[in-house]
Design a protein around this motif. Structure first.
Motif, short mmCIF file in Angstrom:
data_model
loop_
_atom_site.label_atom_id
_atom_site.label_comp_id
_atom_site.label_asym_id
_atom_site.label_seq_id
_atom_site.Cartn_x
_atom_site.Cartn_y
_atom_site.Cartn_z
N ARG A 189 -49.98 38.97 19.63
CA ARG A 189 -49.92 38.49 18.24
C ARG A 189 -50.49 37.09 18.09
O ARG A 189 -51.26 36.81 17.17
N ILE A 190 -50.15 36.21 19.01
CA ILE A 190 -50.60 34.82 18.92
C ILE A 190 -52.11 34.72 19.01
O ILE A 190 -52.76 34.06 18.19
N VAL A 191 -52.73 35.38 20.01
CA VAL A 191 -54.17 35.21 20.22
C VAL A 191 -55.01 35.90 19.16
O VAL A 191 -56.20 35.60 19.02
N ALA A 192 -54.41 36.80 18.39
CA ALA A 192 -55.14 37.47 17.31
C ALA A 192 -55.06 36.70 15.99
O ALA A 192 -55.71 37.09 15.01
N THR A 193 -54.30 35.61 15.95
CA THR A 193 -54.06 34.86 14.72
C THR A 193 -55.22 33.91 14.43
O THR A 193 -55.62 33.12 15.29
#
Length: 395
Positions: A189-193
């Motif tokens: 989730r974090i790296v896709a933000t």
């Protein structure tokens, strides 16, 4: 009882060893796209198969790609809602920064966003001190994790990636690390933000971070991962993308045209190595009163499916009686009969459990627990076997 334990250990050991053998040992043979990178790799995230590699085992400086390891260790070892304090040793780090103030506190989760979106070196050091007790303590955790997931050509000296002797990795190792990390839903989730806001305790305005990873905006389906640069490492990049349920991750080290090269690498993977369903959950085993415990997919080039072989390995009767004794019907080990081993051209690429028809079949594991072809492989049935072994050996 001792004789029974010896039989069980002798039967279980090959099963448990499957968690460390890897589909990633089988690399694709189709010539990949040309790139400007000193070294490069492309991996299928679900299986861990390396689809393309250019000098993939060459040890190199990796700059802020280090933070992939920093993030996954912090996520696994820390508490996301815990407050991380900026200490004198983490304040005003050289290089890219979130410009956190001395003594400032921020939740670990928000600091991880700053780490991965803006590559904050101050965040990296603060996270390391918080989770590891000290930067040195955290580095020990990083190297331990590298060993656990089979990164044989990587060594970490710090959590941020600033150039240091003895701090290195390879394109292949970074591909495997990224595949492992992307099975964690928080990391994913974090790296896709693309954009993230976080409270600022010292000012009236909030932190607002825009992801440095241009692939999120340049490539259809892009969903990660991390940029990197130092004067000695030059431009480094790990990107990921998902199309038609298949996720790939690309790595380049020292590449002056990385955005275009990553698009070519990802296009190559999606075009030539689609994820093929080899087995489905509860699929009957031919001529046996058995069904598969979960499905199995693997990226295959045209014609490779003909080279897949399957071997049924059954537990002996005494072991089966031991593991089913006094089990409840919802125990994942109840009714477990053995496994089907998958090979591609004679090389192991994974395995799936088989159960007796009519017994409890545990649900398919979520992606975070699915087989990753030897990259920290964790499955419900392997976990169940470990639990069974632990119970049998306990006093």
């Amino acid at each position: 009882m001792r004789k029974l334990i010896k039989v069980i250990v002798g039967t279980l050991l090959p099963v448990l060893l499957l968690s460390t053998m890897g589909a990633s040992s089988v690399q694709a043979t189709i010539a990949g796209p040309s790139t400007h990178a000193q070294s490069a790799a492309l991996i299928d995230v679900t299986s861990g198969r390396i689809l393309y590699s250019k000098d993939g085992d060459k040890e190199s400086r990796i700059a802020s790609l280090t933070k992939i390891m920093t993030a996954i260790v912090a996520i696994e070892e820390g508490k996301l809602d815990a407050k991380v304090k900026v200490t004198p040793s983490s304040f005003a780090k050289e290089g890219s920064s979130l410009y956190l103030k001395l003594g400032e506190e921020m939740t670990l989760e928000n600091m991880l966003y700053g780490l991965m979106l803006r590559s904050g070196n101050d965040a990296a050091s603060a996270i390391a001190e918080h989770v590891g007790g000290s930067e040195e303590g955290f580095v020990l955790l990083m190297n331990k994790k590298a060993e656990q997931i089979g990164l044989t050509r990587s060594h970490f000296m710090n959590p941020h990636g600033l150039d240091a002797e003895g701090h290195y990795s390879t394109a292949n190792d970074l591909a495997r690390l990224t595949a492992y990390a992307l099975h964690n839903p928080v990391f994913k989730r974090i790296v896709a933000t693309e954009n993230k806001s976080a409270p600022n305790p010292n000012e009236s305005w909030e932190y607002s971070w825009h992801n440095k990873n241009k692939m999120l905006r340049l490539y259809e389906g892009a969903d990660g991962v991390k940029t990197g640069y130092t004067k000695k490492a030059f431009r480094c990049l790990v990107s990921s993308a998902t199309r038609d349920g298949q996720q790939l991750a690309a790595v380049t080290l020292n590449d002056g045209d990385d955005w275009n090269d990553h698009a070519k690498m990802l296009d190559f993977g999606f075009e030539h190595f689609p994820l093929i369903e080899i087995a489905t959950q509860e699929q009957p085993v031919q001529n046996m009163e058995l069904v598969t415990g979960r499905g199995f997919k693997y990226p295959l080039a045209k014609g490779e499916q003909e080279d897949i072989t399957k071997t049924l390995v059954l537990l002996d009767k005494r072991t089966q009686d031991a593991v089913t004794e006094n089990k409840q019907s919802t125990d994942p080990s109840f009714g477990l009969a053995g496994r089907i081993e998958m090979q591609l051209k004679g090389e192991p690429i994974g395995s799936i459990p088989v159960y007796y028809k009519g017994s409890y079949i545990p649900p398919e594991p979520p992606i975070a627990d699915a087989t990753i072809g030897g990259i920290g492989e964790v499955t419900n049935w392997v976990s169940a076997w470990k639990a069974v072994l632990s119970r049998l050996l306990s006093p």
